[in-house]
Design a protein around this motif. Structure first.
Motif, mmCIF file in Angstrom:
data_model
loop_
_atom_site.group_PDB
_atom_site.id
_atom_site.type_symbol
_atom_site.label_atom_id
_atom_site.label_comp_id
_atom_site.label_asym_id
_atom_site.label_seq_id
_atom_site.Cartn_x
_atom_site.Cartn_y
_atom_site.Cartn_z
ATOM 1 N N ILE A 61 16.385 -0.837 106.474
ATOM 2 C CA ILE A 61 15.296 -1.297 105.591
ATOM 3 C C ILE A 61 15.791 -2.359 104.598
ATOM 4 C CG2 ILE A 61 13.499 -0.636 103.920
ATOM 5 C CD1 ILE A 61 13.473 2.134 105.344
ATOM 6 N N MET A 62 16.717 -1.982 103.722
ATOM 7 C CA MET A 62 17.358 -2.989 102.863
ATOM 8 C C MET A 62 18.817 -2.608 102.689
ATOM 9 S SD MET A 62 16.761 -4.103 98.880
ATOM 10 C CE MET A 62 15.070 -4.642 99.048
ATOM 11 N N ASN A 63 19.715 -3.521 103.048
ATOM 12 C CA ASN A 63 21.138 -3.178 102.929
ATOM 13 C C ASN A 63 21.617 -3.343 101.480
ATOM 14 O OD1 ASN A 63 21.836 -5.884 102.483
ATOM 15 N ND2 ASN A 63 22.299 -6.254 104.632
ATOM 16 N N GLY A 64 22.843 -2.909 101.255
ATOM 17 C CA GLY A 64 23.369 -2.918 99.894
ATOM 18 C C GLY A 64 23.608 -4.302 99.345
ATOM 19 N N GLU A 65 23.919 -5.234 100.222
ATOM 20 C CA GLU A 65 24.146 -6.613 99.800
ATOM 21 C C GLU A 65 22.858 -7.209 99.233
ATOM 22 O OE1 GLU A 65 25.415 -9.041 103.063
ATOM 23 O OE2 GLU A 65 26.644 -10.298 101.783
ATOM 24 N N GLU A 66 21.748 -6.991 99.937
ATOM 25 C CA GLU A 66 20.454 -7.496 99.486
ATOM 26 C C GLU A 66 20.010 -6.764 98.215
ATOM 27 O OE1 GLU A 66 18.788 -9.998 100.206
ATOM 28 O OE2 GLU A 66 16.836 -9.580 99.278
ATOM 29 N N MET A 67 20.263 -5.463 98.167
ATOM 30 C CA MET A 67 19.906 -4.691 96.962
ATOM 31 C C MET A 67 20.623 -5.265 95.744
ATOM 32 S SD MET A 67 20.557 -0.679 96.062
ATOM 33 C CE MET A 67 20.498 -0.194 94.328
ATOM 34 N N LEU A 68 21.919 -5.537 95.900
ATOM 35 C CA LEU A 68 22.707 -6.076 94.781
ATOM 36 C C LEU A 68 22.172 -7.442 94.372
ATOM 37 C CD1 LEU A 68 25.207 -5.760 92.922
ATOM 38 C CD2 LEU A 68 26.543 -6.890 94.712
ATOM 39 N N ARG A 69 21.846 -8.264 95.353
ATOM 40 C CA ARG A 69 21.332 -9.609 95.054
ATOM 41 C C ARG A 69 20.035 -9.529 94.250
ATOM 42 N NH1 ARG A 69 17.898 -13.171 96.320
ATOM 43 N NH2 ARG A 69 16.783 -11.895 97.834
ATOM 44 N N GLN A 70 19.119 -8.655 94.700
ATOM 45 C CA GLN A 70 17.837 -8.506 93.995
ATOM 46 C C GLN A 70 18.038 -7.927 92.597
ATOM 47 O OE1 GLN A 70 14.498 -6.808 96.009
ATOM 48 N NE2 GLN A 70 14.913 -7.869 97.940
ATOM 49 N N LEU A 71 18.973 -6.981 92.530
ATOM 50 C CA LEU A 71 19.257 -6.311 91.249
ATOM 51 C C LEU A 71 19.735 -7.304 90.209
ATOM 52 C CD1 LEU A 71 19.233 -3.313 90.496
ATOM 53 C CD2 LEU A 71 21.662 -3.231 91.050
ATOM 54 N N ARG A 72 20.593 -8.206 90.627
ATOM 55 C CA ARG A 72 21.178 -9.165 89.677
ATOM 56 C C ARG A 72 20.161 -10.173 89.179
ATOM 57 N NH1 ARG A 72 24.741 -5.740 88.368
ATOM 58 N NH2 ARG A 72 26.824 -5.904 89.284
ATOM 59 N N GLU A 73 19.004 -10.235 89.817
ATOM 60 C CA GLU A 73 17.961 -11.169 89.382
ATOM 61 C C GLU A 73 17.033 -10.550 88.342
ATOM 62 O OE1 GLU A 73 16.063 -12.377 92.983
ATOM 63 O OE2 GLU A 73 17.664 -13.770 93.540
ATOM 64 N N THR A 74 17.230 -9.260 88.051
ATOM 65 C CA THR A 74 16.370 -8.591 87.077
ATOM 66 C C THR A 74 17.120 -8.405 85.754
ATOM 67 O OG1 THR A 74 17.075 -6.345 87.645
ATOM 68 C CG2 THR A 74 15.284 -7.289 88.948
ATOM 69 N N PRO A 75 16.384 -8.414 84.642
ATOM 70 C CA PRO A 75 17.050 -8.217 83.344
ATOM 71 C C PRO A 75 17.762 -6.863 83.277
ATOM 72 C CG PRO A 75 14.771 -8.951 83.047
ATOM 73 C CD PRO A 75 14.942 -8.667 84.498
ATOM 74 N N GLU A 76 17.144 -5.827 83.875
ATOM 75 C CA GLU A 76 17.727 -4.482 83.797
ATOM 76 C C GLU A 76 18.969 -4.358 84.680
ATOM 77 O OE1 GLU A 76 14.346 -4.426 85.567
ATOM 78 O OE2 GLU A 76 13.881 -5.369 83.650
ATOM 79 N N GLY A 77 18.941 -5.067 85.804
ATOM 80 C CA GLY A 77 20.025 -4.893 86.768
ATOM 81 C C GLY A 77 21.127 -5.930 86.665
ATOM 82 N N LYS A 78 20.908 -6.902 85.814
ATOM 83 C CA LYS A 78 21.840 -8.024 85.727
ATOM 84 C C LYS A 78 23.270 -7.561 85.444
ATOM 85 C CE LYS A 78 22.212 -12.451 83.353
ATOM 86 N NZ LYS A 78 21.697 -13.253 82.239
ATOM 87 N N ASN A 79 23.375 -6.602 84.517
ATOM 88 C CA ASN A 79 24.711 -6.153 84.117
ATOM 89 C C ASN A 79 25.000 -4.705 84.506
ATOM 90 O OD1 ASN A 79 25.445 -8.626 82.775
ATOM 91 N ND2 ASN A 79 23.938 -8.059 81.208
ATOM 92 N N LEU A 80 24.186 -4.151 85.386
ATOM 93 C CA LEU A 80 24.410 -2.753 85.772
ATOM 94 C C LEU A 80 25.739 -2.617 86.524
ATOM 95 C CD1 LEU A 80 23.152 0.165 86.084
ATOM 96 C CD2 LEU A 80 22.435 -0.580 88.364
#
Lengths: 137, 177
Positions: A61-80
């Protein structure tokens, strides 16, 4: 302060192994959330406060690489703090993940490798509350 | 005459065996045991089988079959369960075999190809037929290993797309030695 953890892996056994490892290394644990793919992982992050995410690379469905990429584009996930826990063997892909601020732990892993990655990525120091073993997972 | 001499495409038997043996040992604490040719373990009855597909510079499939008695200790060892302890709620014991195969595959590909190239590994699947496949259409078997372990017997087989240049793969493997 207890840490809320998100474990993202399509294998229920691997999620259980990682959770057991987090207990073995004596990390102060708050809530532990689980997701079976990157999309579920992002949804879990939108709904819950998470301090650290441990994420597999190869998932449906969504691999970890794509999850990380999407995460880094959000304010909450940028520095997680994100630790990729995977069998991934491509240095090219590992370097790409590291460039996005993720730590990488290779499977099979020893509890010490997870502990070290958490300490390095969060900067926290803590006294382990239980005996660490040399067990590989 | 060994298997490699019988079938010239079986170029990764040793590599496959090394990585499988290491993974069974490190992940599930299952060690290989010496076997006599007359031992019943040499004619194993397979209880569970799983496969995983990978795509990248070349495509292929990796299979694992284990004897039935191995599944419970495999899951228990991987999960660190005490005797009599049940797996955590929601954990499927078959996932242990799938994860083991995933780890073997992930560790095998950089050795037989190159650690710079990227492979995508699909989710492993439990197979209805637990027997190791003899042949697969449009694929070549390039490695097989029968592992007698202290908890049972495992068979691992690697197939790649028949269009792959085996000499290049062999060269890549030699460079990693």
């Amino acid at each position: 302060m207890p840490l809320n953890i998100l474990v993202v892996d399509d294998s229920s056994v691997t999620r259980a192994m990682i959770i057991k490892t987090l207990k073995i290394i004596g990390l102060p644990l708050g809530e532990i959330y689980q997701a079976a793919n990157g999309l579920e992982g992002i949804e879990a992050l939108e709904e819950n406060w998470v301090d650290i995410a441990l994420v597999d690379v190869n998932m449906p469905i969504m691999n970890g690489e794509e999850m990380l990429r999407q995460l880094r584009e959000t304010p909450e996930g940028k520095n997680l703090p994100v630790i990729m826990v995977s069998t991934e063997g491509s240095q090219t892909r590992i370097e790409s993940l590291q460039e996005q601020g993720a730590k990488f732990v290779h499977k099979p892993f020893a509890p010490e490798a997870i502990r070290q990655a958490i300490v390095e990525i969060t900067g926290i120091s803590y006294e382990p509350t239980s005996t660490e073993s040399d067990t590989d997972f | 005459m060994n298997q490699h001499q019988q079938n010239p495409t079986l170029i990764f038997n040793e590599t496959l065996e090394d990585i499988a043996e290491q993974t069974f040992g490190e992940l599930a604490f299952m060690l290989t045991m010496p076997q006599d040719e007359g031992d019943p373990a040499c004619q194993p009855v397979w209880g569970y089988g799983a496969s995983v597909d990978f795509t990248g510079p070349f495509d292929g499939k990796l299979f694992v079959s284990i004897t039935a008695e191995m599944m419970e200790p495999l899951a228990a060892n991987m999960l660190g369960l005490e005797p009599g302890e049940e797996p955590p709620e929601g954990v499927k014991v078959e996932d242990a075999l799938k994860e083991l195969l995933n780890v073997i595959c992930g560790n095998l590909l950089p050795v037989i190809a190159d650690d710079k190239v990227i492979f995508n590994i699909a989710s492993p699947e439990i197979l209805a037929d637990p027997n190791p496949p003899g042949t697969i259409p449009k694929n070549l078997c390039v490695g097989e290993s029968l592992l007698p372990l202290d908890s049972g017997v495992a068979c691992i087989k690697l197939f790649v797309d028949e269009a792959v240049d085996l000499s290049q793969l062999q060269q890549g493997c030699a460079n990693d030695d």
